[in-house]
Scaffold this motif. Structure first.
Motif, PDB file in Angstrom:
ATOM      1  N   PHE A  48      -5.900   3.721  -8.221  1.00 55.60           N
ATOM      2  CA  PHE A  48      -6.576   2.408  -7.872  1.00 55.60           C
ATOM      3  C   PHE A  48      -5.523   1.442  -7.015  1.00 55.60           C
ATOM      4  CE2 PHE A  48      -9.019   3.427 -11.995  1.00 55.60           C
ATOM      5  CZ  PHE A  48      -9.961   3.902 -11.135  1.00 55.60           C
ATOM      6  N   GLY A  49      -4.367   1.593  -7.508  1.00 59.38           N
ATOM      7  CA  GLY A  49      -3.364   0.758  -6.840  1.00 59.38           C
ATOM      8  C   GLY A  49      -3.382   0.916  -5.288  1.00 59.38           C
ATOM      9  N   SER A  50      -3.074   2.008  -5.087  1.00 61.05           N
ATOM     10  CA  SER A  50      -3.155   2.705  -3.421  1.00 61.05           C
ATOM     11  C   SER A  50      -4.495   2.105  -2.964  1.00 61.05           C
ATOM     12  CB  SER A  50      -3.042   4.221  -3.519  1.00 61.05           C
ATOM     13  OG  SER A  50      -1.982   4.523  -4.361  1.00 61.05           O
ATOM     14  N   LEU A  51      -5.267   2.599  -3.468  1.00 59.74           N
ATOM     15  CA  LEU A  51      -6.664   2.111  -2.724  1.00 59.74           C
ATOM     16  C   LEU A  51      -6.835   0.737  -2.732  1.00 59.74           C
ATOM     17  CD1 LEU A  51      -9.593   4.196  -4.372  1.00 59.74           C
ATOM     18  CD2 LEU A  51      -9.401   3.619  -1.898  1.00 59.74           C
ATOM     19  N   PHE A  52      -6.605   0.081  -3.783  1.00 66.29           N
ATOM     20  CA  PHE A  52      -6.620  -1.359  -3.703  1.00 66.29           C
ATOM     21  C   PHE A  52      -5.811  -2.031  -2.328  1.00 66.29           C
ATOM     22  CE2 PHE A  52      -5.517  -5.842  -4.870  1.00 66.29           C
ATOM     23  CZ  PHE A  52      -7.043  -6.404  -5.034  1.00 66.29           C
ATOM     24  N   PHE A  53      -4.516  -1.519  -2.352  1.00 65.13           N
ATOM     25  CA  PHE A  53      -3.888  -2.241  -1.441  1.00 65.13           C
ATOM     26  C   PHE A  53      -4.179  -1.753   0.090  1.00 65.13           C
ATOM     27  CE2 PHE A  53      -0.851  -3.584  -4.786  1.00 65.13           C
ATOM     28  CZ  PHE A  53      -0.876  -4.839  -4.462  1.00 65.13           C
ATOM     29  N   ILE A  54      -4.805  -0.701   0.158  1.00 64.99           N
ATOM     30  CA  ILE A  54      -5.289  -0.462   1.613  1.00 64.99           C
ATOM     31  C   ILE A  54      -6.663  -1.210   1.806  1.00 64.99           C
ATOM     32  CG2 ILE A  54      -6.359   1.465   2.415  1.00 64.99           C
ATOM     33  CD1 ILE A  54      -4.823   3.570   0.953  1.00 64.99           C
ATOM     34  N   ALA A  86       0.782  -1.278   0.039  1.00 64.45           N
ATOM     35  CA  ALA A  86       0.081   0.013  -0.051  1.00 64.45           C
ATOM     36  C   ALA A  86       0.948   1.234  -0.018  1.00 64.45           C
ATOM     37  CB  ALA A  86      -0.983  -0.029   1.165  1.00 64.45           C
ATOM     38  N   TRP A  87       2.011   1.042   0.847  1.00 67.74           N
ATOM     39  CA  TRP A  87       2.748   2.323   0.712  1.00 67.74           C
ATOM     40  C   TRP A  87       3.597   2.296  -0.534  1.00 67.74           C
ATOM     41  CZ3 TRP A  87       4.345   6.459   2.858  1.00 67.74           C
ATOM     42  CH2 TRP A  87       5.931   6.806   2.606  1.00 67.74           C
ATOM     43  N   GLU A  88       3.969   1.479  -1.037  1.00 61.42           N
ATOM     44  CA  GLU A  88       4.631   1.531  -2.329  1.00 61.42           C
ATOM     45  C   GLU A  88       3.884   1.932  -3.389  1.00 61.42           C
ATOM     46  OE1 GLU A  88       7.737  -0.352  -3.933  1.00 61.42           O
ATOM     47  OE2 GLU A  88       8.255   0.630  -2.007  1.00 61.42           O
ATOM     48  N   ALA A  89       2.460   1.563  -3.308  1.00 67.01           N
ATOM     49  CA  ALA A  89       1.767   2.242  -4.377  1.00 67.01           C
ATOM     50  C   ALA A  89       1.585   3.625  -4.356  1.00 67.01           C
ATOM     51  CB  ALA A  89       0.301   1.324  -4.202  1.00 67.01           C
ATOM     52  N   VAL A  90       1.427   4.144  -3.142  1.00 70.25           N
ATOM     53  CA  VAL A  90       1.122   5.349  -2.801  1.00 70.25           C
ATOM     54  C   VAL A  90       2.378   6.166  -3.214  1.00 70.25           C
ATOM     55  CG1 VAL A  90       0.689   7.296  -0.861  1.00 70.25           C
ATOM     56  CG2 VAL A  90      -0.607   5.128  -0.780  1.00 70.25           C
ATOM     57  N   ALA A  91       3.462   5.732  -2.957  1.00 65.45           N
ATOM     58  CA  ALA A  91       4.730   6.356  -3.411  1.00 65.45           C
ATOM     59  C   ALA A  91       4.778   6.280  -4.696  1.00 65.45           C
ATOM     60  CB  ALA A  91       6.060   5.808  -2.663  1.00 65.45           C
ATOM     61  N   GLY A  92       4.060   5.733  -5.621  1.00 64.17           N
ATOM     62  CA  GLY A  92       4.039   5.527  -6.944  1.00 64.17           C
ATOM     63  C   GLY A  92       5.121   4.622  -7.616  1.00 64.17           C
ATOM     64  N   GLY A  93       5.390   3.422  -6.772  1.00 66.49           N
ATOM     65  CA  GLY A  93       6.589   2.611  -7.220  1.00 66.49           C
ATOM     66  C   GLY A  93       6.083   1.498  -8.162  1.00 66.49           C
ATOM     67  N   PHE A  94       4.896   1.462  -8.573  1.00 67.65           N
ATOM     68  CA  PHE A  94       4.380   0.653  -9.606  1.00 67.65           C
ATOM     69  C   PHE A  94       4.364   1.130 -10.983  1.00 67.65           C
ATOM     70  CE2 PHE A  94       1.441  -1.368  -6.027  1.00 67.65           C
ATOM     71  CZ  PHE A  94       2.600  -1.772  -5.658  1.00 67.65           C
ATOM     72  N   GLN A  95       4.740   2.390 -11.171  1.00 70.97           N
ATOM     73  CA  GLN A  95       4.461   3.084 -12.372  1.00 70.97           C
ATOM     74  C   GLN A  95       5.446   2.288 -13.667  1.00 70.97           C
ATOM     75  OE1 GLN A  95       1.807   3.753 -11.047  1.00 70.97           O
ATOM     76  NE2 GLN A  95       1.608   5.144 -12.751  1.00 70.97           N
ATOM     77  N   GLY A  96       4.896   2.031 -14.539  1.00 70.51           N
ATOM     78  CA  GLY A  96       5.752   1.483 -15.636  1.00 70.51           C
ATOM     79  C   GLY A  96       6.684   0.368 -15.409  1.00 70.51           C
TER      80      GLY A  96
END
Ligand code: PHE
Length: 520
Positions: free
Chosen positions: A323-329, A123-133
């Motif tokens: 969506f990623g942040s929300l999903f993992f949360i 969740a933290w990673e997603a919020v930090a934008g870690g999944f982009q590309g």
């Protein structure tokens, strides 16, 4: 502390609140994390079909039995069973169902918190934008990096356990229903978004075929027993969580929006919960398998599956960061409401023994936290220390989910179907339609216990019988290379030791420590 039975722990405000709480317990990592990964390891469609069957003919009736026993007893599972055994004039040993449940709860909570803490980190990673590309290789490497860092995992595990125990310590009826009421529907919506994305990927059809086209040559002892275990795990059955929640279920309650109190029917409530739970599991599968096929990942990659595949979707879809942040949360919240229900039976019991809620929650949380360290280390320092079913983590998961829950469920069914007075059971269940009641009764008395016993016997038999007799396992399809062959191997494996772990990882470096499933 008050001493009257019903009011020691309080009662849910309405049937709706019970549905929310029980759905909160049922929907969790079992659906989103475990269902897809074990489906991958067990060959897909045939496993899914068996799992659905187990939900329908074993899970639902036993869930109704568990809620019924809980509501009749009104206490923690151990004392509920003690009380009901007294009423039925049978030995107090039946309280053993509750004791075994306490043990299962500890084992499950310990590893559950570790996996939930991965989601917390993500969740933290997603919020930090870690999944982009992100690419498939990068996604695998990111998960590996998390697993390789025991300190990071310990930190997340600690945080999650504290979160859980704070709620249990304050009494589960506080904010839980509010949270579930908002978060569950949101989780459904986000799963739909993920399914929508999966539908745009080239592997969509292959993913669906893998999930829903049964290939019965893939069935063997291990597949069968894993499906039964999963049905229990995903519905939170066999260890008293649902019994404990059932104890707080009112007999009569106003509807969601108030109004005249009506009798609360257990059966329809249970069917709703099972349906919601199954939808989330299938939705998670449909969201993940197409990504596996689209990105040339392995279907049998093990516990890392969700953490390797979903970032790919979020990294590519429009709005993926949000969506990623929300999903993992939401995954963390779903895991949270499940782990709360894992802690509740034990804490309720300690409270009945005179401890304060806060102290009881602290004791339980600490115990499970310590045990969880073993699971944290299973992915790094202790990675190579395997015994019986695999790593420490594998053993915790296998013993609790695949052995203890079905065993607990079996005993619950026998108690509800054979030991308890028929009139009591019928009255408590409150099924108005007599035919439906008879169906339930036949299922809990005969069919569910027989199915659990038969499946146990079958899998033990296929574990000890020579490979060629046990199951005519064909060469696995090319879609399921490497780790997913474990079931085939396991079909007739007499040696419990998972042998070739590191070799699997070398394949494509996706998940280094994909633990092998126990050799059944
Ligand atoms: N049903 C929960 C899930 O699917 C796990 C769980 C098992 C919770 C047993 C309580 C009791 O994640």
């Amino acid at each position: 502390m008050k001493q009257e039975n019903k009011s020691v722990h309080g009662v849910w405000g309405s049937r709706w609140v019970f549905i929310l709480a029980a759905t909160g317990s049922a929907v969790g990592l079992g659906n989103i994390w475990r269902f897809p990964y074990i489906t991958g390891e067990n060959g897909g469609g045939a496993f899914v079909l068996l799992y659905l069957l187990c939900i329908a003919v074993v899970g639902i009736p036993i869930m109704a039995a568990e809620v019924m026993l809980g509501r009749k007893g009104g206490l923690s599972p151990i004392n509920t069973m003690r009380k009901l055994a007294g009423e039925s004039k049978v030995t107090q040993r039946w309280a053993g169902i509750g004791h075994m449940g306490v043990l299962s709860a500890f084992l499950i909570l310990s590893f559950y918190s570790v996996v939930a803490s991965w989601a917390l980190y993500y969740a933290w990673e997603a919020v930090a934008g870690g999944f982009q590309g992100i690419t498939a290789a990068q996604s695998g490497a990111r998960f590996d990096a998390l697993l390789a860092d025991p300190w990071l995992m310990m930190g997340c595990h600690t945080l999650f356990m504290v979160l859980t125990m704070v709620v249990v310590g304050r009494g589960v009826k506080g904010g839980l229903e509010k949270a579930v009421e908002i978060l569950m529907p949101l989780l459904f919506v986000l799963l739909l978004v993920l399914v929508g994305y999966a539908a745009t990927t080239p592997g969509f059809k292959e993913g669906l075929l893998f999930l829903f086209e049964p290939d019965f040559s893939k069935l063997n002892g291990k597949v069968v027993i894993t499906a039964v275990g999963q049905a229990f795990f995903t519905l939170s059955l066999g260890m008293g969580a649902i019994m404990a929640y059932g104890a707080y279920m009112p007999r009569e309650a106003a509807g969601k929006k108030g109004g005249k109190p009506k009798p609360v029917s257990i059966m329809s409530t249970v069917i709703i919960i099972a349906l919601l739970d199954t939808l989330v599991a299938l939705g998670s599968g449909v969201a993940m398998f197409p990504l596996i096929f689209s990105n040339d990942l392995q279907v049998g990659q093990g516990p890392g599956m969700m953490f390797v595949t979903l970032p790919l979707a979020f990294g590519q879809m429009p709005g993926g960061m949000l969506f990623g942040s929300l999903f993992f949360i939401l995954v963390v919240s779903a895991a949270w409401s499940s782990s709360i229900s894992l802690g509740e039976p034990v804490v309720a019991w300690l409270v009945e023994r005179g401890l304060s809620r806060g102290l009881a929650a602290t004791v339980v949380g600490l115990g499970a936290w310590v045990l969880g360290i073993g699971s944290v280390l299973s992915f790094n320092l202790w990675q190579d220390n395997t015994f019986l079913a695999g790593t420490f983590f594998d053993n915790m998961e296998f013993l609790s989910t695949t052995v203890m829950l079905p065993l607990g469920g079996l005993l619950i069914a026998i108690f509800a179907g054979w030991v308890m007075k028929e009139t009591h059971a019928r009255k408590e269940l409150g099924i108005k339609n007599f035919k439906l009641y008879l169906v339930w009764r036949a299922l809990v008395r005969i069919f569910s216990p027989a199915a659990v016993v038969a499946l146990f016997v079958y899998s033990i038999w296929s574990a000890v019988a020579p490979a060629d007799e046990a199951a005519p396992v064909k060469e696995p399809e090319p879609v399921a290379p490497a780790a997913s062959e474990a079931p085939g191997v396991a079909a007739g494996a007499e040696i419990p030791a998972p042998v070739a772990e590191p070799a699997d990882d070398a394949e494509d470096g996706e998940v280094p420590s994909a633990p092998l499933e126990p050799a059944q």
